[in-house]
Design a protein around this motif. Structure first.
Motif, PDB file in Angstrom:
ATOM      1  N   SER A 197       0.831  -1.201   0.000  1.00 27.53           N
ATOM      2  CA  SER A 197       0.000   0.000   0.000  1.00 27.53           C
ATOM      3  C   SER A 197       0.866   1.252   0.000  1.00 27.53           C
ATOM      4  O   SER A 197       2.084   1.196   0.183  1.00 27.53           O
ATOM      5  CB  SER A 197      -0.926  -0.001   1.227  1.00 27.53           C
ATOM      6  N   ARG A 201       6.372  -0.469  -3.670  1.00 21.76           N
ATOM      7  CA  ARG A 201       6.607  -0.956  -5.034  1.00 21.76           C
ATOM      8  C   ARG A 201       7.705  -2.026  -5.039  1.00 21.76           C
ATOM      9  O   ARG A 201       8.788  -1.825  -5.603  1.00 21.76           O
ATOM     10  CB  ARG A 201       6.958   0.207  -5.967  1.00 21.76           C
ATOM     11  N   ILE A 219      -3.166  -5.599  -2.897  1.00 24.69           N
ATOM     12  CA  ILE A 219      -2.517  -4.360  -3.339  1.00 24.69           C
ATOM     13  C   ILE A 219      -3.568  -3.266  -3.237  1.00 24.69           C
ATOM     14  O   ILE A 219      -4.589  -3.296  -3.936  1.00 24.69           O
ATOM     15  CB  ILE A 219      -1.992  -4.503  -4.777  1.00 24.69           C
ATOM     16  N   GLU A 220      -3.343  -2.294  -2.350  1.00 25.81           N
ATOM     17  CA  GLU A 220      -4.395  -1.339  -2.015  1.00 25.81           C
ATOM     18  C   GLU A 220      -3.803   0.043  -1.727  1.00 25.81           C
ATOM     19  O   GLU A 220      -2.596   0.197  -1.565  1.00 25.81           O
ATOM     20  CB  GLU A 220      -5.165  -1.833  -0.783  1.00 25.81           C
ATOM     21  N   GLU A 221      -4.666   1.055  -1.699  1.00 28.46           N
ATOM     22  CA  GLU A 221      -4.294   2.401  -1.268  1.00 28.46           C
ATOM     23  C   GLU A 221      -3.027   2.911  -1.953  1.00 28.46           C
ATOM     24  O   GLU A 221      -2.118   3.426  -1.316  1.00 28.46           O
ATOM     25  CB  GLU A 221      -4.109   2.440   0.245  1.00 28.46           C
ATOM     26  N   GLY A 223      -0.846   1.072  -3.760  1.00 21.31           N
ATOM     27  CA  GLY A 223       0.227   0.089  -3.892  1.00 21.31           C
ATOM     28  C   GLY A 223       0.598  -0.142  -5.354  1.00 21.31           C
ATOM     29  O   GLY A 223      -0.257  -0.079  -6.244  1.00 21.31           O
ATOM     30  N   GLU A 224       1.884  -0.413  -5.575  1.00 20.89           N
ATOM     31  CA  GLU A 224       2.374  -0.649  -6.928  1.00 20.89           C
ATOM     32  C   GLU A 224       3.229  -1.918  -6.912  1.00 20.89           C
ATOM     33  O   GLU A 224       2.978  -2.833  -6.148  1.00 20.89           O
ATOM     34  CB  GLU A 224       3.179   0.570  -7.413  1.00 20.89           C
ATOM     35  N   ILE A 242      -6.718  -6.337  -6.130  1.00 15.50           N
ATOM     36  CA  ILE A 242      -6.256  -4.990  -6.458  1.00 15.50           C
ATOM     37  C   ILE A 242      -7.386  -4.040  -6.091  1.00 15.50           C
ATOM     38  O   ILE A 242      -8.485  -4.123  -6.645  1.00 15.50           O
ATOM     39  CB  ILE A 242      -5.893  -4.857  -7.943  1.00 15.50           C
ATOM     40  N   SER A 247      -4.075   2.356  -6.962  1.00 11.68           N
ATOM     41  CA  SER A 247      -3.153   1.214  -7.032  1.00 11.68           C
ATOM     42  C   SER A 247      -2.837   0.886  -8.490  1.00 11.68           C
ATOM     43  O   SER A 247      -3.698   0.982  -9.359  1.00 11.68           O
ATOM     44  CB  SER A 247      -3.772  -0.003  -6.348  1.00 11.68           C
ATOM     45  N   GLY A 270     -10.196  -0.659  -8.368  1.00 12.42           N
ATOM     46  CA  GLY A 270      -8.800  -1.079  -8.499  1.00 12.42           C
ATOM     47  C   GLY A 270      -8.415  -1.359  -9.935  1.00 12.42           C
ATOM     48  O   GLY A 270      -9.217  -1.876 -10.720  1.00 12.42           O
TER      49      GLY A 270
END
Length: 283
Positions: A197, A201, A219-221, A223-224, A242, A247, A270
């Protein structure tokens, strides 16, 4: 000498200190290049904070430009949420140790290299790289922590060939944390095997995320990261989630199967890139 701290104070740079078997209740600050080794088999030497200072880390490394090595010690944080080992400056090299509590590298001048250790029983992270810290964690067993391994605040370690199990989240990467995460086994983690998040990355390659009550990779807020050639399976919830439009992961060559929820799920707008070989099959 009766204490580890006294031995460190009197040691010359590059000396080796052998610690006799027993329980040492003290807070040790290491400010020079020394090797500290427990005498005999693993866990026969225990270092823990004294009763009048339980909130302090039993072991602090503040040795800018120097390498401190630690071998075959058990280090225990008796106060919940506190560090057991805090690397503030310099390089800490740990082998064959066991740590109950958080083992952390907490500045951009800190390097934590940990190989063949056990990290467990932490109400926060088992292993933490924070504030630009670096290092390599490999061949370790991490269990019974809120987050097994955590990478945050621009830190960029190598995490390789570890077994991370029975935590709330197996791995968290947040606040622009990076890292090369390779060939690890995440299993039995109750919320998520991996959670990324807030600009995290990582390069997450050839890992296994499996057999747990929660989700596989979340994968949130914002996130990469890149998720390449991983296997996600045997989960009670979704395989890969996702979440939220900020993200933006890249998922490729992953196999996702036997998840009771969705294999691959996009929630709350997402988005990301899912490409060749990212096969997603639930149950």
């Amino acid at each position: 000498m009766p204490t580890i701290g006294e031995a460190v104070a009197k040691a010359s740079p590059n000396d080796t200190i052998t610690v006799m078997q027993g329980i040492y209740k003290e807070c040790v600050v290491v400010d020079k290049a020394v090797a500290i080794r427990g005498d005999g088999e693993k866990n026969r030497v225990t270092l823990r904070a004294p009763a009048d200072n339980l909130t302090a880390a039993p072991l602090v490394v503040n040795a800018a430009g120097a390498t401190v090595s630690l071998q075959t010690l058990l280090v225990v944080a008796d106060s919940q949420g506190r560090f057991a080992v805090d690397v503030q400056a310099g390089t800490m090299s740990m082998t064959e140790c066991e740590v109950h509590g958080c083992c952390a590298a907490t500045t951009d001048g800190a390097v934590l290299n940990a190989k063949g250790n056990v990290f467990k029983k932490s109400t926060r992270e088992g292993v933490l790289y924070s504030s630009g810290a670096k290092g390599t964690a490999e061949d370790n067993e991490v269990s019974e922590c809120t987050a097994g391994i955590a990478i945050t605040s621009g830190s960029d370690p190598i995490i390789r060939n570890n077994r991370v199990r029975d935590c709330t989240d197996g791995l968290t990467v947040t606040d622009a944390g990076c890292g090369s995460i390779e060939d690890n086994d995440f299993f039995g983690n109750t919320s998520a095997g991996v959670r990324v998040s807030k600009g995290g990355r990582p390069v997450f390659r050839a890992n296994t995320v499996r057999d747990a009550d929660g989700c596989g990779i979340v994968i949130e807020e914002g996130g990469e990261g890149t998720y390449d050639s991983c296997t996600v399976s045997g989960l009670e919830k979704d395989g890969v989630v996702i979440s939220q439009p900020s993200s933006n992961p890249f998922v490729t060559k992953c196999t996702i199967h036997t998840c009771k929820g969705s294999g691959l799920s996009a929630k709350e707008g997402g988005a990301g890139t899912v490409t060749e070989g990212a096969a997603a099959n639930s149950s």
